[in-house]
Design an enzyme around this catalytic site. Structure first.
Site, short mmCIF file in Angstrom:
data_model
loop_
_atom_site.label_atom_id
_atom_site.label_comp_id
_atom_site.label_asym_id
_atom_site.label_seq_id
_atom_site.Cartn_x
_atom_site.Cartn_y
_atom_site.Cartn_z
N ASP A 94 188.67 39.60 39.71
CA ASP A 94 189.47 39.04 38.64
C ASP A 94 188.95 37.63 38.36
O ASP A 94 189.11 36.73 39.20
CB ASP A 94 190.94 39.02 39.09
CG ASP A 94 191.89 38.55 38.02
OD1 ASP A 94 191.43 37.85 37.08
OD2 ASP A 94 193.09 38.86 38.13
N HIS A 95 188.35 37.47 37.20
CA HIS A 95 187.67 36.20 36.91
C HIS A 95 188.66 35.05 36.69
O HIS A 95 188.28 33.89 36.64
CB HIS A 95 186.75 36.36 35.68
CG HIS A 95 185.55 35.46 35.71
ND1 HIS A 95 185.43 34.40 36.56
CD2 HIS A 95 184.41 35.47 34.97
CE1 HIS A 95 184.29 33.78 36.35
NE2 HIS A 95 183.64 34.41 35.39
N ARG A 96 189.96 35.38 36.55
CA ARG A 96 190.94 34.30 36.45
C ARG A 96 191.09 33.60 37.80
O ARG A 96 191.47 32.45 37.88
CB ARG A 96 192.32 34.86 36.05
CG ARG A 96 192.38 35.45 34.67
CD ARG A 96 193.71 36.11 34.43
NE ARG A 96 193.97 37.20 35.38
CZ ARG A 96 195.07 37.94 35.40
NH1 ARG A 96 196.05 37.70 34.53
NH2 ARG A 96 195.23 38.91 36.26
N PRO A 146 190.50 40.20 33.60
CA PRO A 146 189.12 39.98 33.14
C PRO A 146 188.16 40.28 34.29
O PRO A 146 188.12 39.58 35.29
CB PRO A 146 189.09 38.49 32.76
CG PRO A 146 190.34 37.90 33.31
CD PRO A 146 191.28 38.97 33.73
#
Ligand code: CAO
Length: 571
Positions: free
Chosen positions: A543-545, A367
């Site tokens: 990476d938004h995780r 993401p």
């Protein structure tokens, strides 16, 4: 009842003192008929020596690195025989009824000396690349199946190249398998494959056309002894002529953006025919297997280790590791574009194809969010210009990128989660305490991301020198596997070309990538007035995780501060 059989090196034609590059069995191991036992490599070809029969390896006498010639003992095989078979008493002389040499064992059991391939059907000798039949039309070679001894209608079990691929002299093109042996047919010259003339499953004999090879400028057949047949009628023939020495460059280097690939490139993975067959049987893509043999050659054990690792991964881990199971995306329907006007079909090179797969996977599985910012590099650029002259005297091209790399390491130290990867189980974050920066390099064949290692311990000038060297080697296709491995964070600079901002794709399994666009002088309001300042656009995708938006904004803010005051690079 058990009988001991000596298995010796078969007749290899003119080859003597051929190096053992792989031993595929161990003592105590059971083997079946035709299982590959060892792999031999001369300077021209690679071949597996298969087991002439099933049995247990009793005494292995060769090791990797040994040089062997026809008749040399490879191993002794413990073979189970029926009473009836074993019945004939050993012939007193040292040969039995089959003409095979026998040795007396302490137990009284005979030891037969058996070559892997029987005399009436010898295993095909490895074929030197230079001796392959090649005919030439202008700059296009027709590469044909070489002399493979008495064998006819041998099955093509693997086609290792496709149209558009670049090959070097001696790169394996196809693998043939008879009932007695498996062998690679190497390329007689470097060039680009312009047409394939056989496919997997075809049965071929000597002289059958394999492919058409367009020689690269400066590339020539492997040696002068390449036979020139009369001109062919190949449709793909061009008017180029071959001259000069063969190029040193390997086939297309790896796109490592983003690259979980163990094999560093689009090059054919180095593995013996037997190991490739083993991988094929297990459905393993050898591009994904890291080779632990000499020159990163993939060994059977590497394939086994890879399979074990994959099996150990639970489904969730697989998802976290970046596999797209369960994604059922509707495909675009094919369109006949020619109905609307003229078109040209241009085959994609290997780098482009590999890059497409990896970018697509990262795009789907990570993401992405991109944080944009601008750094005032007015003073830094002034300093760079002064230092540039001095650097040039020692042959170094000092560009902004070397400073950016140092600045990124400062920011990565301050924000360690940007120098990390998600563990395969998705449970932990692996924070790396080394700083290896990938740098996206634009090459005529596509995007490649070599890695500059240990940036934290190198000065700006050293980095600039290394950057120059590695960009050159990337464009000359001279990268080594280690040049593409171990990256922790990537910089993609389009500043030398132009643009104001872009959204780079995270080079998974890394978690962030910095995009850099062209610096411009802009009016910046400072101290009640607009001042002309040189502003460098930065685009940080993450990476938004793993990384929150606030953290990303802090990261770029920190980075801009470092770049605005280069003295901070010393901190
Ligand atoms: N703003 C203004 N000028 C810049 C700049 C920037 N951000 N970045 C570089 N320049 C200048 C350089 O200083 C150099 O000028 P001088 O000759 O006066 O010193 C000139 O532009 C050319 O630089 P360069 O691009 O050759 O060198 P570099 O060290 O900046 O970059 C490399 C090296 C290998 C990264 C670059 O050549 C390259 O391949 N870039 C493309 C990467 C790419 O394709 N990324 C996209 C990936 S996402 O699809």
């Amino acid at each position: 009842m058990l009988r001991l059989e000596e298995v010796c090196v078969p007749d290899l034609g003119d080859f003597k003192d051929v190096r053992v590059i792989e031993v595929l069995v161990g003592e105590g191991q059971d083997v079946n008929t035709e299982d590959p036992l060892i792999t031999l490599k001369s300077d021209k070809a690679t071949m597996d020596v298969p087991s002439p029969q099933a049995g247990k390896v009793n005494d292995l006498t060769v090791s990797v690195g040994d040089k062997v010639s026809p008749g040399d003992l490879i191993l002794v095989l413990e073979v189970e025989v029926m009473e009836r078979e074993a019945a004939p008493a050993p012939v007193p002389a040292s040969f039995n009824a089959n003409g095979q040499q026998q040795l007396e064992l302490p137990t009284g059991e005979p030891v037969n000396k058996a070559e892997p391939a029987p005399a009436e059907a010898p295993a095909p000798a490895p074929v030197p690349a230079a001796e392959q039949p090649v005919s030439e039309t202008g700059g296009v070679h027709a590469v044909n199946v070489p002399d493979i001894g008495d064998f006819h209608d041998v099955e093509v079990i693997e086609v290792l190249v496709g149209v558009g691929d670049t090959v070097q002299a001696e790169d394996p093109l196809i693998t043939l398998e008879s009932d007695k042996a498996t062998m690679d047919v190497p390329s007689p010259a470097g060039g680009t494959v312009v047409a394939m003339q056989l496919q997997k499953g075809d049965k071929v004999s000597e002289g059958a056309p394999i492919l058409q090879l367009a020689a690269k400028a400066g590339a020539g057949p492997a040696t002068e002894s390449v036979a020139k047949a009369p001109a062919t009628t190949a449709a793909a023939a061009s008017s180029e002529t071959l001259s000069g020495a063969a190029p040193r460059a390997r086939p297309a280097p790896p796109p490592s953006l983003p690259t979980p690939l163990a094999q560093p490139n689009g090059a054919i993975p180095h593995a013996s025919p037997g190991v490739r067959r083993f991988a094929r049987e297990l459905g393993v893509d050898l591009h994904r297997v890291a080779g632990s043999g000499p020159k990163t050659r993939i060994l059977k054990q590497d394939v086994q280790d890879y399979v074990k690792t994959q099996l150990a991964q639970p489904a969730a881990a697989a998802a976290a590791a970046g596999r797209a199971e369960g994604l059922a995306l509707p495909e675009l329907p094919p369109v006949d574009f020619a109905q609307f006007g003229d078109i040209e079909i241009r085959p994609l090179g290997r780098i482009k194809k590999l890059t497409a797969t990896h970018l697509h996977r990262a795009w789907l599985l990570v993401p992405h969010v991109t944080q944009h910012d601008e750094a005032d590099i007015t003073e830094l650029e002034e300093f760079r210009k002064q230092a540039k002259e001095e650097a040039a005297q020692s042959g170094v091209r000092l560009t902004m990128l070397a400073f950016l790399m140092k600045a990124c390491v400062s920011a990565l130290k301050q924000f360690p989660t940007f120098n990390a990867s998600l563990e395969s189980g998705g449970e932990n974050l692996i924070i790396k305490q080394y700083y290896n920066l990938g740098v996206a390099v634009d090459t005529p064949d596509g995007l490649v991301v070599p890695v500059i290692h240990d940036v934290a311990h190198k000065g700006v000038l050293d980095l600039a020198r290394e950057l120059g060297e590695i960009s050159e080697r990337t464009r000359d296709k001279q990268l080594r596997p280690q040049d593409l491995q171990g990256g922790t964070f990537t910089i993609s600079s389009l500043g030398g070309i132009g643009g104001t901002a872009f959204t780079p794709i995270v080079n998974a399994p890394e978690v962030a990538i910095l995009g850099v666009s062209r610096a411009q002088i802009k009016p910046v309001y400072r101290d009640t007035d607009f001042k002309p300042r040189l502003m460098l656009p930065l685009s940080l995708s993450y990476d938004h995780r793993v990384i929150d938006g606030a953290e990303a904004a802090r990261f770029t803010t920190f980075l801009t501060k470092v770049l605005e005051d280069a003295r901070r690079l010393l901190l």
